[in-house]
Scaffold this motif. Structure first.
Motif, PDB file in Angstrom:
ATOM      1  N   THR A  54       0.952  -1.208   0.152  1.00 47.95           N
ATOM      2  CA  THR A  54      -0.503   0.002   0.290  1.00 47.95           C
ATOM      3  C   THR A  54       0.903   1.252  -0.048  1.00 47.95           C
ATOM      4  N   THR A  55       2.207   1.301   0.203  1.00 46.35           N
ATOM      5  CA  THR A  55       3.319   2.456   0.059  1.00 46.35           C
ATOM      6  C   THR A  55       3.051   3.234  -1.333  1.00 46.35           C
ATOM      7  N   PHE A  56       2.627   4.623  -1.364  1.00 45.07           N
ATOM      8  CA  PHE A  56       3.447   4.718  -2.539  1.00 45.07           C
ATOM      9  C   PHE A  56       3.894   6.426  -2.132  1.00 45.07           C
ATOM     10  N   VAL A  93       6.039   2.758  -5.916  1.00 44.76           N
ATOM     11  CA  VAL A  93       4.329   2.630  -6.259  1.00 44.76           C
ATOM     12  C   VAL A  93       4.021   1.253  -6.015  1.00 44.76           C
ATOM     13  N   LEU A  94       2.745   1.118  -5.636  1.00 47.23           N
ATOM     14  CA  LEU A  94       2.533  -0.537  -4.377  1.00 47.23           C
ATOM     15  C   LEU A  94       3.252  -1.124  -4.211  1.00 47.23           C
ATOM     16  N   GLY A  95       4.391  -0.270  -3.347  1.00 49.90           N
ATOM     17  CA  GLY A  95       5.615  -0.725  -2.841  1.00 49.90           C
ATOM     18  C   GLY A  95       6.428  -1.023  -4.275  1.00 49.90           C
ATOM     19  N   VAL A  96       6.450  -1.257  -5.251  1.00 50.77           N
ATOM     20  CA  VAL A  96       8.055  -1.110  -5.544  1.00 50.77           C
ATOM     21  C   VAL A  96       8.557  -0.160  -6.187  1.00 50.77           C
ATOM     22  N   PRO A  97       9.954   0.282  -5.354  1.00 50.09           N
ATOM     23  CA  PRO A  97      10.267   0.740  -6.445  1.00 50.09           C
ATOM     24  C   PRO A  97      10.402   1.552  -7.743  1.00 50.09           C
ATOM     25  N   VAL A  98      10.382   3.020  -7.769  1.00 47.30           N
ATOM     26  CA  VAL A  98      10.321   3.093  -9.652  1.00 47.30           C
ATOM     27  C   VAL A  98      11.519   4.066  -9.125  1.00 47.30           C
ATOM     28  N   VAL A  99      11.380   4.752  -8.995  1.00 47.39           N
ATOM     29  CA  VAL A  99      12.496   5.777  -9.390  1.00 47.39           C
ATOM     30  C   VAL A  99      13.294   6.539  -8.182  1.00 47.39           C
ATOM     31  N   LEU A 100      14.665   6.540  -8.514  1.00 48.11           N
ATOM     32  CA  LEU A 100      16.072   6.604  -7.051  1.00 48.11           C
ATOM     33  C   LEU A 100      15.919   7.977  -7.217  1.00 48.11           C
ATOM     34  N   LEU A 101      15.358   9.387  -6.167  1.00 48.52           N
ATOM     35  CA  LEU A 101      15.945  10.196  -6.206  1.00 48.52           C
ATOM     36  C   LEU A 101      16.863  10.538  -5.265  1.00 48.52           C
ATOM     37  N   ASP A 102      17.905   9.781  -4.252  1.00 47.41           N
ATOM     38  CA  ASP A 102      19.377   9.781  -4.053  1.00 47.41           C
ATOM     39  C   ASP A 102      19.660   8.713  -3.085  1.00 47.41           C
ATOM     40  N   ASP A 103      20.326   8.755  -3.221  1.00 48.26           N
ATOM     41  CA  ASP A 103      21.783   7.543  -2.128  1.00 48.26           C
ATOM     42  C   ASP A 103      23.022   7.829  -1.662  1.00 48.26           C
ATOM     43  N   GLY A 104      22.803   7.306  -0.625  1.00 47.60           N
ATOM     44  CA  GLY A 104      23.826   7.593   0.173  1.00 47.60           C
ATOM     45  C   GLY A 104      25.003   6.914   0.264  1.00 47.60           C
ATOM     46  N   GLU A 105      26.548   6.723   1.516  1.00 45.65           N
ATOM     47  CA  GLU A 105      26.956   5.835   2.170  1.00 45.65           C
ATOM     48  C   GLU A 105      27.637   6.495   3.489  1.00 45.65           C
TER      49      GLU A 105
END
Length: 114
Positions: A54-56, A93-105
């Motif tokens: 249900t995550t969006f 969208v519907l629990g599936v990541p479709v676009v990477l907005l930001d990342d880091g370590e």
């Protein structure tokens, strides 16, 4: 504010579909668009979800692993890092990541892990 923007997009899509349905091109375009939307939803639903179904919207995940090198220092105190914490900000969208907005370590030691 976000709700107004989403409502405006939905209304614009309904107006576009309504206008297209009244033309002769709508007989060909609307079935193709419908098939493409259904196929995209089926693909999304069969992927393993990173979040609940249900995550969006934009969400952040934190993934932890051990660092590859021993000379990595903790970002908090400078002591040797024992964990490499990777954060990922994604559009979901519907629990599936479709676009990477930001990342880091961020390498951290055991004292600053929580």
């Amino acid at each position: 504010m976000r709700f107004r923007r989403e409502l405006a997009v939905v209304v614009a899509l309904f107006v576009l579909v309504g206008a297209l349905a009244r033309t002769s091109a709508g007989r060909f375009v609307l079935p193709l668009v419908s098939v493409a939307v259904v196929a995209a939803l089926v693909i999304l639903l069969f992927r393993t979800p990173a979040y609940s179904r249900t995550t969006f919207g934009p969400r952040t995940r934190i993934l932890e692993s051990t660092p590859n090198t021993t000379d990595t220092a903790c970002v908090e105190c400078g002591s040797p890092a024992t964990t490499l914490r990777r954060y990922v900000r994604e559009w979901v969208v519907l629990g599936v990541p479709v676009v990477l907005l930001d990342d880091g370590e961020n390498p951290v030691c055991d004292d600053h892990r929580d």
